[in-house]
Design a protein around this motif. Structure first.
Motif, mmCIF file in Angstrom:
data_model
loop_
_atom_site.group_PDB
_atom_site.id
_atom_site.type_symbol
_atom_site.label_atom_id
_atom_site.label_comp_id
_atom_site.label_asym_id
_atom_site.label_seq_id
_atom_site.Cartn_x
_atom_site.Cartn_y
_atom_site.Cartn_z
ATOM 1 N N HIS A 114 1.015 -18.283 -0.510
ATOM 2 C CA HIS A 114 0.149 -17.313 0.416
ATOM 3 C C HIS A 114 0.933 -15.885 0.134
ATOM 4 O O HIS A 114 1.568 -15.550 0.422
ATOM 5 N N TRP A 115 -0.663 -14.993 0.114
ATOM 6 C CA TRP A 115 -0.355 -13.474 0.366
ATOM 7 C C TRP A 115 -0.393 -13.430 2.236
ATOM 8 O O TRP A 115 -1.990 -14.022 2.526
ATOM 9 N N SER A 159 -0.891 -10.830 4.363
ATOM 10 C CA SER A 159 -1.290 -9.100 4.516
ATOM 11 C C SER A 159 -1.020 -8.812 6.938
ATOM 12 O O SER A 159 -1.263 -9.416 7.366
ATOM 13 N N PRO A 185 -1.091 -5.600 2.863
ATOM 14 C CA PRO A 185 -1.465 -6.119 1.685
ATOM 15 C C PRO A 185 0.365 -6.969 0.951
ATOM 16 O O PRO A 185 1.330 -5.660 0.482
ATOM 17 N N GLU A 244 -5.231 -16.080 1.239
ATOM 18 C CA GLU A 244 -5.100 -14.832 1.830
ATOM 19 C C GLU A 244 -4.655 -15.116 3.691
ATOM 20 O O GLU A 244 -5.770 -15.544 4.382
#
Length: 396
Positions: A163-164, A166, A171, A205
């Protein structure tokens, strides 16, 4: 003049300190970052045979149908001395080099390195199997100089979802290629335990907007990380069932000492999650199983950190927790040592795994096998393989 020679049993004379003279010993065949084909060797004590090691000597792990090599060091033998390796059971591990009945060669050229033994895990089935390699002096049936246990592991796989995150509009800068390279290195570390990580092609994301600092998870050193609302909010972002969920974001920040990026990663198992449930009255979302990391351009360093934090998700504790000898070379060789860098350049800190990009000495990446009473959680590979089967890494 006459001399009387008495053979003294040191067990009957506690004041006498016995010494073992080892003419040869087994060591890791390479230096630098972990190598799938040249794993580290658990040589924590030459003990009587017990669980997780039947040899009077060290133990090494290999995955079924894979080949590894271990190196023989001639501490008190001349290079011309003939040493013949032999395997107790070819059905478990086969000697690929040298050929059975042949001695090892300290001057081996080509792709075979001098004084190395190449072994293939030939065992089949779903159980761990173990055999021994013995070094014979002078002839194939000569006296045994040393032995090493070889444990052959069936591969068990952990599926990973990255998972990214932000945070407040900032981010993560860890790329998809970075994640691929990180877990490629993690697999090199965990090969010694027969564990493989399969990473999903897509990176999810995630977005959070209510944290104290942009791009940052703030850790409060006055409370447990299991109770940290920001950290647990990240881990609660769409975790995928039955997978190891790995979350990447820009920074960690520690209060009250106001330190940024001193922490590399934090992880939790299902045990942690169940012990710290949500508290609706305070807004605490509850602890969740998974692993978290800040961005780091040093891919080998973050890879070793990811492997270390995965250990926590698999119920491994810090090596120096509960052990009184945490500042010795045993501890520093271990993946679960509590510090990523060993810092000082003293000879005892040269554990053979190279340096980070900043020059600091990298801790080792050994996962221990031998079950030794006085070393807490010395049977790490057994613990983590049991945890994989129990999915302690997966969200509750």
């Amino acid at each position: 003049m006459a001399f009387n020679i008495e053979v003294t049993n040191p067990r009957l004379h506690p004041s006498i300190i016995p010494h073992r003279i080892a003419p040869v010993r087994f060591v890791r065949a390479v230096s630098g970052f972990a190598d799938t084909s040249a794993p580290d060797i658990d040589d924590h004590g030459f003990i009587l045979p017990q669980d997780f090691c039947t040899a009077l000597g060290p133990v090494v792990g290999v995955i079924q149908n894979k080949t590894i090599r271990v190196k023989v060091i001639r501490d008190r033998l001349d290079p011309t001395t003939l040493i013949y390796p032999a395997v107790d059971s070819d059905a478990i591990a086969a000697l690929e080099h040298p050929a059975p009945g042949s001695p090892i060669d300290p001057n081996d050229a080509g792709d075979k390195k001098g004084d190395c033994i190449y072994l293939k895990g030939t065992a089949t089935g779903s159980t761990i199997q173990e055999t021994k390699v013995k070094l014979h002096y002078g002839a194939a049936d000569g006296p045994v100089l040393a032995e090493i246990a070889v444990r052959v592991y069936p591969t068990i796989t952990i599926r990973v979802q990255a998972h990214w995150v932000s945070i407040n509009g900032t981010p993560s800068t860890t790329s998809n290629d970075d994640i691929t390279n990180i877990f490629r290195r993690v697999n090199r570390i965990y090969a010694q335990a027969g564990v493989h990580f399969s990473v999903a092609a897509n990176v999810m994301e995630e977005t959070v907007t209510t944290f104290a600092r942009a791009g940052t998870v703030t850790l409060d050193n006055n409370i447990n990380d299991q109770d940290n609302t920001e950290l647990q909010t990240v881990l609660r972002q769409n975790p995928v069932a039955d997978r190891l969920n790995a979350y990447f974001f820009a920074h960690f920040f520690e209060i009250p000492d106001n330190t940024q990026d001193g922490v590399l990663g934090v992880a939790f198992s299902r045990d942690d999650a169940r012990a710290h449930p949500p508290i609706p009255a305070t807004g605490f979302p509850g602890c969740q199983a998974g692993i978290t990391f800040r961005d780091n351009a040093d891919i080998p360093q973050v890879s070793a950190t990811v492997a270390h934090e995965i250990g926590h998700a698999l119920r491994l504790s810090h090596f120096n927790t509960g052990n009184t000898f945490s500042d010795n070379i045993w501890a520093q060789r271990c993946l679960m040592f509590n510090f990523s860098s060993l810092g000082a350049t003293a000879a005892r800190n040269q554990v053979g795994y190279g340096n980070h990009s900043n020059g600091n000495i990298r801790r080792g990446q050994l996962l221990m096998t031998k079950k030794i009473t006085k070393i807490r959680q010395s049977d790490q590979i057994n613990v983590l393989r049991t945890s994989v089967r129990n999915r302690t890494y997966a969200p509750i």
